[in-house]
Design a protein around this motif. Structure first.
Motif, PDB file in Angstrom:
ATOM      1  N   VAL A 167      -7.396  -3.327   6.810  1.00  0.00           N
ATOM      2  CA  VAL A 167      -8.541  -3.891   6.087  1.00  0.00           C
ATOM      3  C   VAL A 167      -8.646  -3.173   4.744  1.00  0.00           C
ATOM      4  N   LEU A 168      -8.005  -3.735   3.749  1.00  0.00           N
ATOM      5  CA  LEU A 168      -7.902  -3.067   2.456  1.00  0.00           C
ATOM      6  C   LEU A 168      -9.227  -3.057   1.704  1.00  0.00           C
ATOM      7  N   ASP A 169      -9.993  -4.148   1.788  1.00  0.00           N
ATOM      8  CA  ASP A 169     -11.244  -4.241   1.017  1.00  0.00           C
ATOM      9  C   ASP A 169     -12.237  -3.148   1.410  1.00  0.00           C
ATOM     10  N   ILE A 170     -12.437  -2.968   2.726  1.00  0.00           N
ATOM     11  CA  ILE A 170     -13.359  -1.921   3.179  1.00  0.00           C
ATOM     12  C   ILE A 170     -12.791  -0.545   2.826  1.00  0.00           C
ATOM     13  N   GLY A 171     -11.472  -0.404   2.936  1.00  0.00           N
ATOM     14  CA  GLY A 171     -10.842   0.861   2.577  1.00  0.00           C
ATOM     15  C   GLY A 171     -11.060   1.217   1.119  1.00  0.00           C
ATOM     16  N   ARG A 172     -10.925   0.219   0.242  1.00  0.00           N
ATOM     17  CA  ARG A 172     -11.181   0.464  -1.186  1.00  0.00           C
ATOM     18  C   ARG A 172     -12.638   0.846  -1.430  1.00  0.00           C
ATOM     19  N   TRP A 173     -13.541   0.200  -0.700  1.00  0.00           N
ATOM     20  CA  TRP A 173     -14.965   0.500  -0.865  1.00  0.00           C
ATOM     21  C   TRP A 173     -15.265   1.932  -0.436  1.00  0.00           C
ATOM     22  N   VAL A 174     -14.660   2.375   0.666  1.00  0.00           N
ATOM     23  CA  VAL A 174     -14.835   3.757   1.115  1.00  0.00           C
ATOM     24  C   VAL A 174     -14.240   4.709   0.082  1.00  0.00           C
ATOM     25  N   HIS A 175     -13.116   4.320  -0.508  1.00  0.00           N
ATOM     26  CA  HIS A 175     -12.497   5.146  -1.556  1.00  0.00           C
ATOM     27  C   HIS A 175     -13.448   5.311  -2.740  1.00  0.00           C
ATOM     28  N   LEU A 176     -14.179   4.265  -3.082  1.00  0.00           N
ATOM     29  CA  LEU A 176     -15.168   4.362  -4.162  1.00  0.00           C
ATOM     30  C   LEU A 176     -16.266   5.375  -3.813  1.00  0.00           C
ATOM     31  N   SER A 206      -6.608  11.029   4.245  1.00  0.00           N
ATOM     32  CA  SER A 206      -7.074   9.823   4.933  1.00  0.00           C
ATOM     33  C   SER A 206      -7.020   8.614   4.012  1.00  0.00           C
ATOM     34  N   VAL A 207      -7.434   8.795   2.751  1.00  0.00           N
ATOM     35  CA  VAL A 207      -7.376   7.691   1.787  1.00  0.00           C
ATOM     36  C   VAL A 207      -5.920   7.279   1.544  1.00  0.00           C
ATOM     37  N   MET A 208      -5.058   8.253   1.376  1.00  0.00           N
ATOM     38  CA  MET A 208      -3.645   7.989   1.137  1.00  0.00           C
ATOM     39  C   MET A 208      -3.004   7.272   2.328  1.00  0.00           C
ATOM     40  N   HIS A 209      -3.356   7.723   3.531  1.00  0.00           N
ATOM     41  CA  HIS A 209      -2.835   7.090   4.747  1.00  0.00           C
ATOM     42  C   HIS A 209      -3.292   5.640   4.843  1.00  0.00           C
ATOM     43  N   MET A 210      -4.553   5.387   4.490  1.00  0.00           N
ATOM     44  CA  MET A 210      -5.082   4.019   4.530  1.00  0.00           C
ATOM     45  C   MET A 210      -4.296   3.120   3.597  1.00  0.00           C
ATOM     46  N   TYR A 211      -4.044   3.579   2.364  1.00  0.00           N
ATOM     47  CA  TYR A 211      -3.296   2.756   1.415  1.00  0.00           C
ATOM     48  C   TYR A 211      -1.867   2.513   1.891  1.00  0.00           C
ATOM     49  N   MET A 212      -1.246   3.531   2.469  1.00  0.00           N
ATOM     50  CA  MET A 212       0.111   3.365   2.989  1.00  0.00           C
ATOM     51  C   MET A 212       0.160   2.313   4.092  1.00  0.00           C
ATOM     52  N   ARG A 213      -0.778   2.397   5.025  1.00  0.00           N
ATOM     53  CA  ARG A 213      -0.796   1.448   6.139  1.00  0.00           C
ATOM     54  C   ARG A 213      -1.122   0.035   5.688  1.00  0.00           C
ATOM     55  N   CYS A 214      -1.869  -0.080   4.597  1.00  0.00           N
ATOM     56  CA  CYS A 214      -2.216  -1.401   4.067  1.00  0.00           C
ATOM     57  C   CYS A 214      -1.159  -1.941   3.105  1.00  0.00           C
ATOM     58  N   GLY A 215      -0.080  -1.200   2.889  1.00  0.00           N
ATOM     59  CA  GLY A 215       1.003  -1.671   2.034  1.00  0.00           C
ATOM     60  C   GLY A 215       0.824  -1.382   0.567  1.00  0.00           C
ATOM     61  N   GLU A 216      -0.245  -0.689   0.188  1.00  0.00           N
ATOM     62  CA  GLU A 216      -0.483  -0.340  -1.218  1.00  0.00           C
ATOM     63  C   GLU A 216       0.197   1.007  -1.515  1.00  0.00           C
ATOM     64  N   ILE A 217       1.509   0.966  -1.597  1.00  0.00           N
ATOM     65  CA  ILE A 217       2.289   2.202  -1.718  1.00  0.00           C
ATOM     66  C   ILE A 217       2.036   2.889  -3.055  1.00  0.00           C
ATOM     67  N   GLN A 218       1.913   2.105  -4.122  1.00  0.00           N
ATOM     68  CA  GLN A 218       1.698   2.694  -5.440  1.00  0.00           C
ATOM     69  C   GLN A 218       0.374   3.449  -5.502  1.00  0.00           C
ATOM     70  N   ILE A 276      -2.385   8.913  -5.607  1.00  0.00           N
ATOM     71  CA  ILE A 276      -3.217   9.958  -4.995  1.00  0.00           C
ATOM     72  C   ILE A 276      -2.382  11.192  -4.719  1.00  0.00           C
ATOM     73  N   PHE A 277      -1.185  10.981  -4.194  1.00  0.00           N
ATOM     74  CA  PHE A 277      -0.297  12.110  -3.874  1.00  0.00           C
ATOM     75  C   PHE A 277       0.030  12.924  -5.129  1.00  0.00           C
ATOM     76  N   ASP A 278       0.319  12.235  -6.224  1.00  0.00           N
ATOM     77  CA  ASP A 278       0.693  12.936  -7.459  1.00  0.00           C
ATOM     78  C   ASP A 278      -0.480  13.719  -8.050  1.00  0.00           C
ATOM     79  N   LYS A 279      -1.717  13.236  -7.827  1.00  0.00           N
ATOM     80  CA  LYS A 279      -2.887  13.913  -8.389  1.00  0.00           C
ATOM     81  C   LYS A 279      -3.373  15.084  -7.543  1.00  0.00           C
ATOM     82  N   MET A 280      -2.901  15.169  -6.309  1.00  0.00           N
ATOM     83  CA  MET A 280      -3.390  16.220  -5.411  1.00  0.00           C
ATOM     84  C   MET A 280      -2.801  17.568  -5.812  1.00  0.00           C
ATOM     85  N   SER A 281      -3.697  18.520  -6.049  1.00  0.00           N
ATOM     86  CA  SER A 281      -3.242  19.877  -6.394  1.00  0.00           C
ATOM     87  C   SER A 281      -2.916  20.683  -5.144  1.00  0.00           C
TER      88      SER A 281
END
Length: 497
Positions: free
Chosen positions: A263-272, A288-300, A305-310
């Motif tokens: 469910v990408l829409d709810i996932g994006r809303w939680v990300h907001l 958790s946010v990164m995992h949600m995007y991966m499972r929803c097919g939003e690899i980019q 998120i991965f690149d921004k994580m310190s």
């Protein structure tokens, strides 16, 4: 036996001078404290000195040395001081319960806190027999059971997976009048979630007039753990309607449900929400946010998120490696694994190699897959699980090495499950190895005799060889055993607007 002889050379510098000054004082006699207020103050001061040393000690060696000094100075029956050692043994990651037992058994009259701490420590180590052995001894010593005792016992029952034990404890909770205690009620809900009994968990939740945020999180997590992700999101919606503000734990669980459902829409809303609260610095939430995007097919999105994580931990790397592997991005997955090893961020675990082997399987990289499998066991001393063997069987079956895959199944250190055998059967069907397919089918009959896909795969294997008599025989056998195809799956396409 505790060695009471100090080796001061082994003590950290910041503790050494305090211990030297402490040792120069005269050892107190605890039996005289109730008569002399000045001695009571001395006793209290030394007790505080011990506590300050405990706060700066974090290794077994330091704790053992402090314990030796406690014995020498006559504090070995002081429940507050000795209790600090038992808490360290039971709660710390080192979990030194054998040492805790040796101390506990020498205490003349342990209080309820010490009994609870011992039970808590054994529960953390999943030693259920010891948990209830100490609970029984606690009752025999006529120590009163409180909400902490029952909560530790309920958690241990859930970890043990015994429904009977859980229900017996539930009865004990009711008899002792703790069923309305919020802390105990939340642990009860959590226990039934671990036991996969979502009906009782929901009943306990619905009986509460004003559930707090912990209760909401517990019941939502219960549904997620039981695979009822849609119901979990419905509860999250109901929680918002009740004007209960979600916290970090809520968002992590909801993101997990979104990932499972895609469910990408709810996932994006939680990300907001996460961004508005500036919570992306929390590694667990970012994962958790990164995992949600991966499972929803939003690899980019996941890669951004991965690149921004310190701060990245092992879960961060595993999520990216397994996500890329699952989506067929073989080289990206293996490159991430190489980067993780080269940066020396810590040793990989079984999940890391599950992602690597999945990538090799999807990429048809047989040589590399064998190398990684051997590297996992030889270099990192990780015992392969059934999932690792499943990846190897899938990898070998895809390229036609079904005989080697069958040998691997035969030599597995654990009992093979139907999923691995079914993977091998599909490989036999793909490459027309009817003799091996029959052997695998016989193994499947022992594990899962009435699964329709096994009949279909074997019939298709005969059909690929134009052996229609056998095809008809398999189909008649399927009808005679009343084996039916499961309900068809559903798919949906979200339409915007």
């Amino acid at each position: 036996m505790i060695n009471t002889c100090f080796n001061f050379n082994l003590i950290k510098p910041h503790l050494k001078h305090k211990l030297i000054s402490f040792l120069t004082r005269s050892s107190p006699n605890p039996h005289q404290f109730r008569h002399f207020s000045s001695q009571t103050r001395t006793y209290s001061n030394k007790q505080q000195s011990f506590l300050s040393l405990f706060n700066k000690s974090n290794t077994k060696l330091e704790i053992e040395q402090l314990h030796a000094h406690i014995i020498r100075t006559g504090f070995n029956q002081n429940l507050f001081v000795v209790g600090k050692i038992i808490v360290f043994c039971a709660v710390s990651d080192q979990c030194l319960m054998d040492y805790a037992v040796s101390i506990f058994e020498k205490i003349n009259n342990p209080d309820g806190f010490l009994w609870n701490t011992m039970i808590r420590g054994f529960a953390k180590m999943n030693q259920v027999d010891n948990v209830f052995c100490y609970y029984k001894m606690m009752l025999e010593h006529e120590q009163s059971v409180d909400n902490f005792t029952l909560s530790f016992l309920l958690k241990a029952s859930g970890q043990f997976g015994s429904v009977l034990l859980g229900k017996q404890l539930h009865c004990s909770v009711v008899k002792r009048g703790f069923d309305c205690h919020v802390f105990v009620r939340n642990t009860l809900i959590h226990m039934y979630g671990m036991l996969k009994d979502v009906i009782v968990a929901r009943q306990l939740f619905d009986e509460m007039s004003e559930p707090d945020i912990v209760t909401w999180n517990t019941i939502i997590d219960c549904y997620v753990c039981c695979g009822k992700h849609r119901e979990a999101l419905d509860l999250f919606s109901r929680m918002q309607n009740a004007c209960v503000t979600p916290d970090d734990a809520t968002l992590v669980v909801v993101l997990s449900a979104c990932a499972a459902l895609g469910v990408l829409d709810i996932g994006r809303w939680v990300h907001l929400i996460v961004n508005r609260r500036c919570l992306m610095k929390d590694v667990m939430i970012a994962n958790s946010v990164m995992h949600m995007y991966m499972r929803c097919g939003e690899i980019q999105e996941a890669c951004k998120i991965f690149d921004k994580m310190s701060d990245k931990n092992l879960v961060t790397w595993n999520t990216m490696i397994l996500g890329h592997a699952t989506h067929g991005h073989v080289q990206d997955a293996l490159s991430l694994f190489s980067s993780m090893i080269n940066e020396k961020l810590g040793p990989p675990d079984e999940v890391t190699f599950l992602g690597v082997l999945t990538a090799c399987s999807h990429g048809g990289m047989i040589k590399e897959g064998r190398q990684y499998f051997n590297r996992m066991t030889d270099e990192y001393n990780i015992k392969p699980t059934i999932k690792h063997f499943g990846c190897m069987v899938d990898m070998l079956s895809r390229v036609g090495l079904v005989t080697e895959a069958y040998d691997l199944v035969q030599n597995m250190p654990m009992k093979c499950n139907a999923i691995v055998l079914r993977t091998l059967l599909a490989g036999c069907n793909m490459h027309g190895n009817i003799k091996l397919a029959e052997n695998v089918r016989r193994r499947l009959l022992e594990v899962d005799p009435d699964h329709s896909s096994d009949y279909v795969l074997l019939a298709n294997t005969y059909a690929s060889l134009d052996d229609w008599n056998q095809v008809s025989l398999i189909r008649r056998s399927m009808a005679a055993n009343k084996v039916q195809k499961p309900s068809p799956g559903n798919s949906f396409i979200p339409v915007r607007g």
